[in-house]
Design an enzyme around this catalytic site. Structure first.
Site, PDB file in Angstrom:
ATOM      1  N   HIS A  82       0.864  -1.184   0.000  1.00  0.00           N
ATOM      2  CA  HIS A  82       0.000   0.000   0.000  1.00  0.00           C
ATOM      3  C   HIS A  82       0.898   1.230   0.000  1.00  0.00           C
ATOM      4  O   HIS A  82       1.752   1.400   0.873  1.00  0.00           O
ATOM      5  CB  HIS A  82      -0.915  -0.005   1.228  1.00  0.00           C
ATOM      6  CG  HIS A  82      -1.884   1.126   1.273  1.00  0.00           C
ATOM      7  ND1 HIS A  82      -3.096   1.101   0.605  1.00  0.00           N
ATOM      8  CD2 HIS A  82      -1.816   2.341   1.877  1.00  0.00           C
ATOM      9  CE1 HIS A  82      -3.731   2.245   0.827  1.00  0.00           C
ATOM     10  NE2 HIS A  82      -2.972   3.031   1.586  1.00  0.00           N
ATOM     11  N   ASP A 136       1.134   5.374  -0.163  1.00  0.00           N
ATOM     12  CA  ASP A 136       0.398   6.618   0.088  1.00  0.00           C
ATOM     13  C   ASP A 136       1.091   7.808  -0.566  1.00  0.00           C
ATOM     14  O   ASP A 136       2.200   8.173  -0.196  1.00  0.00           O
ATOM     15  CB  ASP A 136       0.312   6.872   1.597  1.00  0.00           C
ATOM     16  CG  ASP A 136      -0.563   5.859   2.294  1.00  0.00           C
ATOM     17  OD1 ASP A 136      -1.729   5.716   1.894  1.00  0.00           O
ATOM     18  OD2 ASP A 136      -0.070   5.192   3.226  1.00  0.00           O
ATOM     19  N   MET A 146       0.808  11.789  -1.042  1.00  0.00           N
ATOM     20  CA  MET A 146       0.148  12.986  -0.466  1.00  0.00           C
ATOM     21  C   MET A 146       0.756  14.248  -1.053  1.00  0.00           C
ATOM     22  O   MET A 146       1.977  14.327  -1.201  1.00  0.00           O
ATOM     23  CB  MET A 146       0.368  13.012   1.051  1.00  0.00           C
ATOM     24  CG  MET A 146      -0.065  11.755   1.762  1.00  0.00           C
ATOM     25  SD  MET A 146       0.306  11.884   3.517  1.00  0.00           S
ATOM     26  CE  MET A 146      -0.204  10.254   4.077  1.00  0.00           C
ATOM     27  N   HIS A 154      -2.554   4.725  -3.244  1.00  0.00           N
ATOM     28  CA  HIS A 154      -3.623   5.550  -2.642  1.00  0.00           C
ATOM     29  C   HIS A 154      -3.248   7.013  -2.849  1.00  0.00           C
ATOM     30  O   HIS A 154      -2.344   7.527  -2.193  1.00  0.00           O
ATOM     31  CB  HIS A 154      -3.703   5.173  -1.158  1.00  0.00           C
ATOM     32  CG  HIS A 154      -4.680   5.982  -0.365  1.00  0.00           C
ATOM     33  ND1 HIS A 154      -4.697   5.977   1.018  1.00  0.00           N
ATOM     34  CD2 HIS A 154      -5.691   6.815  -0.742  1.00  0.00           C
ATOM     35  CE1 HIS A 154      -5.659   6.771   1.454  1.00  0.00           C
ATOM     36  NE2 HIS A 154      -6.268   7.298   0.418  1.00  0.00           N
ATOM     37  N   MET A 207      -3.729  10.728  -2.338  1.00  0.00           N
ATOM     38  CA  MET A 207      -4.365  11.777  -1.523  1.00  0.00           C
ATOM     39  C   MET A 207      -3.926  13.104  -2.124  1.00  0.00           C
ATOM     40  O   MET A 207      -3.137  13.848  -1.547  1.00  0.00           O
ATOM     41  CB  MET A 207      -3.930  11.628  -0.057  1.00  0.00           C
ATOM     42  CG  MET A 207      -4.640  10.479   0.653  1.00  0.00           C
ATOM     43  SD  MET A 207      -3.764   9.886   2.099  1.00  0.00           S
ATOM     44  CE  MET A 207      -2.630   8.734   1.327  1.00  0.00           C
ATOM     45  N   MET A 234     -11.620   5.099   4.795  1.00  0.00           N
ATOM     46  CA  MET A 234     -10.621   5.687   5.692  1.00  0.00           C
ATOM     47  C   MET A 234     -11.123   5.569   7.128  1.00  0.00           C
ATOM     48  O   MET A 234     -12.181   6.091   7.472  1.00  0.00           O
ATOM     49  CB  MET A 234     -10.372   7.158   5.352  1.00  0.00           C
ATOM     50  CG  MET A 234      -9.676   7.409   4.022  1.00  0.00           C
ATOM     51  SD  MET A 234      -8.146   6.488   3.770  1.00  0.00           S
ATOM     52  CE  MET A 234      -7.175   7.020   5.175  1.00  0.00           C
ATOM     53  N   ASP A 268      -8.332   1.466   5.862  1.00  0.00           N
ATOM     54  CA  ASP A 268      -7.039   2.148   5.922  1.00  0.00           C
ATOM     55  C   ASP A 268      -6.973   3.111   7.104  1.00  0.00           C
ATOM     56  O   ASP A 268      -7.665   4.129   7.117  1.00  0.00           O
ATOM     57  CB  ASP A 268      -6.823   2.907   4.603  1.00  0.00           C
ATOM     58  CG  ASP A 268      -5.425   3.480   4.479  1.00  0.00           C
ATOM     59  OD1 ASP A 268      -4.571   3.161   5.324  1.00  0.00           O
ATOM     60  OD2 ASP A 268      -5.206   4.239   3.514  1.00  0.00           O
TER      61      ASP A 268
HETATM   62  C1  DX5 Z   1      -3.167   7.667   6.058  1.00  0.00           C
HETATM   63  C2  DX5 Z   1      -2.705   6.651   5.048  1.00  0.00           C
HETATM   64  C3  DX5 Z   1      -2.573   5.289   5.594  1.00  0.00           C
HETATM   65  C4  DX5 Z   1      -1.505   5.153   6.654  1.00  0.00           C
HETATM   66  C5  DX5 Z   1      -1.933   4.076   7.613  1.00  0.00           C
HETATM   67  O1  DX5 Z   1      -3.415   8.857   5.416  1.00  0.00           O
HETATM   68  O2  DX5 Z   1      -3.619   6.578   3.975  1.00  0.00           O
HETATM   69  O3  DX5 Z   1      -2.347   4.329   4.563  1.00  0.00           O
HETATM   70  O4  DX5 Z   1      -0.255   4.833   6.122  1.00  0.00           O
HETATM   71  O5  DX5 Z   1      -1.059   4.056   8.673  1.00  0.00           O
HETATM   72  P1  DX5 Z   1      -1.403   3.388  10.065  1.00  0.00           P
HETATM   73  O6  DX5 Z   1      -1.646   1.943   9.804  1.00  0.00           O
HETATM   74  O7  DX5 Z   1      -0.171   3.656  10.867  1.00  0.00           O
HETATM   75  O8  DX5 Z   1      -2.623   4.077  10.599  1.00  0.00           O
HETATM   76 ZN    ZN Z   2      -3.453   4.850   2.564  1.00  0.00          ZN
END
Ligand code: DX5
Ligand code: ZN
Length: 220
Positions: free
Chosen positions: A34, A36, A38, A67, A69, A138, A176
């Site tokens: 996965h 992320d 951002m 993912h 964001m 989320m 997530d």
């Molecule tokens: C948050 C991310 C998640 C994050 C989860 O914005 O989308 O994927 O990495 O991390 P944990 O498991 O530490 O909450």
């Molecule tokens: Zn994520």
């Protein structure tokens, strides 16, 4: 029943030892990576971008679940496909023309995902669910790893499962944020198919063992 999947979130990896951590996931019982992305606009944090994703996909031997964001994700769909993404998830809240975005992701040969912020109602997917391969619920407000799990998530998973069944869709449900051994089983029982886990995996002393136990718990 098909097996429940574990997707370690690379956001919690040691970026100074990224290849080591990618190989750890390759050698583990985990199913997906996965990733992320951002942009500091859609969420109040910046993670990493294309060059780092490229470095990850060079070594990753499992499904790459990206993912996004970011605002206006349509600009980068082609680029993320070229970088080796297998699943591309956009935020419902970031898409003015969600249906068009989903088609554009599929044209590039990727599975199309939609992520919902904690305040976004499941019913908003009523007209698109049959076009969505994965819904990412989320269970924290996106932007940071290591936050605590929002309890209302269980209700949302059940509502989404009901919508998917009613519409005859084959959409996977991913959770997530804040996933640990304390909520994994209840999430799966509510209808979750994929559990993302960042801090819980990477901050543990035996990561392989943590993944193995989480996977066993999710499939128990
Ligand atoms: C948050 C991310 C998640 C994050 C989860 O914005 O989308 O994927 O990495 O991390 P944990 O498991 O530490 O909450
Ligand atoms: Zn994520």
């Amino acid at each position: 029943m098909s097996s429940k999947l574990i997707a370690p979130s690379i956001l919690a990896a040691d970026f100074a030892n990224l290849q080591r951590d990618v190989e750890m996931v390759n050698n583990s019982d985990a199913d997906w990576f996965h990733i992320d992305i951002m942009d500091g606009v859609f969420v109040p944090n910046i993670s990493f971008g294309m060059p780092v994703l490229q470095a990850i996909t060079k070594h990753a031997k499992k499904t790459v679940d990206v993912h996004l964001m970011i605002v206006d994700p349509d600009r980068y769909i082609k680029t993320f496909a070229q970088l080796g993404s297998n699943i591309l998830t956009v935020h419902y809240e970031a898409c003015t023309h969600l249906h068009r975005t989903l088609q554009a992701i599929k044209v590039e040969g990727m599975k199309a995902g939609v992520a919902l912020n904690p305040h976004t109602n499941i019913n908003l997917l009523e007209d698109t669910i049959n076009d969505i391969d994965l819904v990412c619920i989320m269970s924290v407000n996106p932007g940071f790893g290591g936050q605590s799990f929002i309890e209302n998530t269980y209700n949302k998973v059940k509502q989404l499962k009901e919508l998917i069944t009613r519409k005859g869709a084959s959409t996977l449900i991913e959770i997530d944020g804040g996933v640990t051994n304390k909520n994994a089983k209840e999430l799966v029982d509510a209808g979750a198919d994929v559990l993302v886990a960042g801090s819980y995996v990477f901050k543990s002393t035996n990561q392989l063992e943590t993944i193995k136990n989480l996977k066993a718990l999710a499939n128990s």
